[in-house]
Design a protein around this motif. Structure first.
Motif, mmCIF file in Angstrom:
data_model
loop_
_atom_site.group_PDB
_atom_site.id
_atom_site.type_symbol
_atom_site.label_atom_id
_atom_site.label_comp_id
_atom_site.label_asym_id
_atom_site.label_seq_id
_atom_site.Cartn_x
_atom_site.Cartn_y
_atom_site.Cartn_z
ATOM 1 N N LEU A 194 5.387 -4.712 -15.426
ATOM 2 C CA LEU A 194 4.209 -5.312 -15.387
ATOM 3 C C LEU A 194 4.760 -6.655 -14.408
ATOM 4 N N ASP A 195 2.650 -7.728 -14.078
ATOM 5 C CA ASP A 195 2.674 -8.324 -13.694
ATOM 6 C C ASP A 195 0.980 -8.653 -13.637
ATOM 7 N N ARG A 196 0.729 -9.821 -13.150
ATOM 8 C CA ARG A 196 -1.026 -10.495 -13.264
ATOM 9 C C ARG A 196 -1.385 -9.001 -12.937
ATOM 10 N N ALA A 197 -1.632 -8.716 -11.837
ATOM 11 C CA ALA A 197 -2.520 -7.000 -10.959
ATOM 12 C C ALA A 197 -2.170 -6.515 -12.253
ATOM 13 N N VAL A 198 -1.184 -5.670 -12.071
ATOM 14 C CA VAL A 198 -1.043 -4.390 -13.363
ATOM 15 C C VAL A 198 -1.932 -4.739 -14.490
ATOM 16 N N THR A 199 -1.451 -6.068 -15.277
ATOM 17 C CA THR A 199 -1.769 -5.684 -16.645
ATOM 18 C C THR A 199 -3.808 -6.223 -16.344
ATOM 19 N N GLY A 200 -3.993 -6.842 -15.084
ATOM 20 C CA GLY A 200 -5.307 -6.848 -14.680
ATOM 21 C C GLY A 200 -6.281 -6.082 -14.740
ATOM 22 N N SER A 201 -5.485 -5.113 -14.455
ATOM 23 C CA SER A 201 -5.708 -3.943 -14.133
ATOM 24 C C SER A 201 -6.275 -3.307 -15.724
ATOM 25 N N VAL A 202 -4.250 -3.262 -15.944
ATOM 26 C CA VAL A 202 -4.951 -2.486 -17.688
ATOM 27 C C VAL A 202 -6.249 -3.107 -18.120
#
Length: 208
Positions: A92-100
């Motif tokens: 998880l990073d900001r791009a992944v969590t933001g996409s979720v």
């Protein structure tokens, strides 16, 4: 439709579109059935859903970048059924969590799945780094540091890549479940966050 007052309002012409979405239990059942079709080689009798303006994704899957794990295929889903977010070792990073978050709040999916797999090279790299004390340089260090807490202590009876991968999956699920945008929906059982472990040889997904 969500009753969360903090959620973005849904245009009236799209209300029926969201009401047709499966609940978390049904969404998980669809993925289980799709994986059973995949492992048996049986095509979906209903036909693969198509994309475009009528696309209605019901789940978002956070998976690894490993090319041996084609997420839509292993879950037996066609175009438009699920959203997929991928990073090495499903870190998880900001791009992944933001996409979720986007999939949950804007697309109104009812299920979040964290999908790991055996023989994960990212987990193996983290295991080596923990055992040797040598961390890689560059951006790969971030990946290793995120996976390392899931690595069992050297010499432990549970010291295996499978055990580390399962632990990492569960840690990722726990992290996502703490997200503010999910708490109210989780409490109301409008959404769920689960983990899955994919076996490369059999194609079977074990839900954790």
């Amino acid at each position: 439709m969500f009753s969360d007052p903090t959620a973005a309002p849904i245009p009236s012409q799209r209300v029926a579109w969201f009401l047709g979405r499966p609940d978390p239990v049904e969404a998980l059942a669809r993925l289980r059935a799709g994986n059973a079709r995949f492992t048996s080689g049986t095509p979906d009798p209903g036909g693969a859903p198509r994309g475009g303006v009528d696309s209605r994704p019901f789940a978002v899957v956070v998976g690894c970048i490993d090319a041996r794990v084609p997420v839509e295929a292993v879950f037996g889903q066609g175009v438009g059924a699920i959203c997929v977010v991928r990073s090495a070792g499903h870190v998880l990073d900001r791009a992944v969590t933001g996409s979720v978050e986007f999939a949950v709040t804007d697309l109104r999916v009812s299920l979040v799945v964290v999908l790991g797999h055996d023989d994960c090279r990212a987990v193996a790299a983290a295991d080596e780094a923990v055992r040797t004390g040598r961390r890689p340089a560059g951006a790969r260090r971030f990946l290793i540091d995120q996976i390392a807490p899931a690595i069992p202590t050297a010499g432990s009876a549970d010291h295996s890549l499978d055990a580390a991968t399962r632990s990492h999956i569960r840690r990722t699920v726990a992290t996502l479940r703490q997200a503010d945008y999910l708490k109210e929906a989780l409490a109301a059982r409008r959404i769920d966050v689960v983990g899955g472990f994919y076996r490369l040889e059999s194609g079977h997904i074990e839900m954790l």
